[in-house]
Design a protein around this motif. Structure first.
Motif, mmCIF file in Angstrom:
data_model
loop_
_atom_site.group_PDB
_atom_site.id
_atom_site.type_symbol
_atom_site.label_atom_id
_atom_site.label_comp_id
_atom_site.label_asym_id
_atom_site.label_seq_id
_atom_site.Cartn_x
_atom_site.Cartn_y
_atom_site.Cartn_z
ATOM 1 N N UNK A 1 56.481 20.899 -71.666
ATOM 2 C CA UNK A 1 56.658 22.458 -72.461
ATOM 3 C C UNK A 1 55.876 23.474 -71.737
ATOM 4 N N UNK A 2 53.929 22.887 -71.816
ATOM 5 C CA UNK A 2 53.406 24.251 -71.059
ATOM 6 C C UNK A 2 53.702 24.533 -69.964
ATOM 7 N N UNK A 3 53.637 23.303 -69.441
ATOM 8 C CA UNK A 3 54.077 23.813 -67.436
ATOM 9 C C UNK A 3 55.179 24.239 -67.438
ATOM 10 N N UNK B 1 61.888 12.509 -75.076
ATOM 11 C CA UNK B 1 60.655 13.413 -75.947
ATOM 12 C C UNK B 1 60.138 14.526 -74.408
ATOM 13 N N UNK B 2 59.653 15.193 -74.992
ATOM 14 C CA UNK B 2 59.692 16.373 -73.784
ATOM 15 C C UNK B 2 58.533 17.140 -74.728
ATOM 16 N N UNK B 3 57.318 15.875 -73.523
ATOM 17 C CA UNK B 3 55.852 16.311 -74.160
ATOM 18 C C UNK B 3 55.081 17.323 -74.160
ATOM 19 N N UNK C 1 63.465 21.885 -58.601
ATOM 20 C CA UNK C 1 62.506 21.398 -59.662
ATOM 21 C C UNK C 1 62.319 20.151 -59.731
ATOM 22 N N UNK C 2 61.399 19.741 -59.797
ATOM 23 C CA UNK C 2 61.009 18.093 -59.596
ATOM 24 C C UNK C 2 60.287 18.170 -61.361
ATOM 25 N N UNK C 3 61.255 16.616 -62.374
ATOM 26 C CA UNK C 3 60.939 16.422 -63.158
ATOM 27 C C UNK C 3 60.463 14.775 -62.576
#
Length: 62
Positions: free
Chosen positions: A10-12, A4-6, A54-56
């Motif tokens: 998505x803003x970031x 689930x992409x919050x 990148x870091x997720x």
């Protein structure tokens, strides 16, 4: 179950000009993973298509 992409994520992504495909690729095949059992979370590291590291951050809600 797909991730689930919050709205926050998505803003970031928009702020940093990173595509959702980059995030999904890191989720599928991270180059490094750091687990935080206290917060039930993970930091997954990988690369964008254009070569940026990148870091997720992922929370384990299971």
């Amino acid at each position: 179950m797909p991730p689930r992409l919050t709205h926050h994520l998505l803003d970031r992504l928009r702020q940093r000009n990173i595509g959702e495909a980059d995030v999904l690729a890191v989720l599928a095949r991270p180059i490094n993973e750091v687990h935080d059992p206290v917060n039930r979370s993970y930091k997954l590291f990988g690369w964008t298509v254009d070569g940026r590291k990148i870091r997720v951050a992922v929370r384990d809600d299971s």
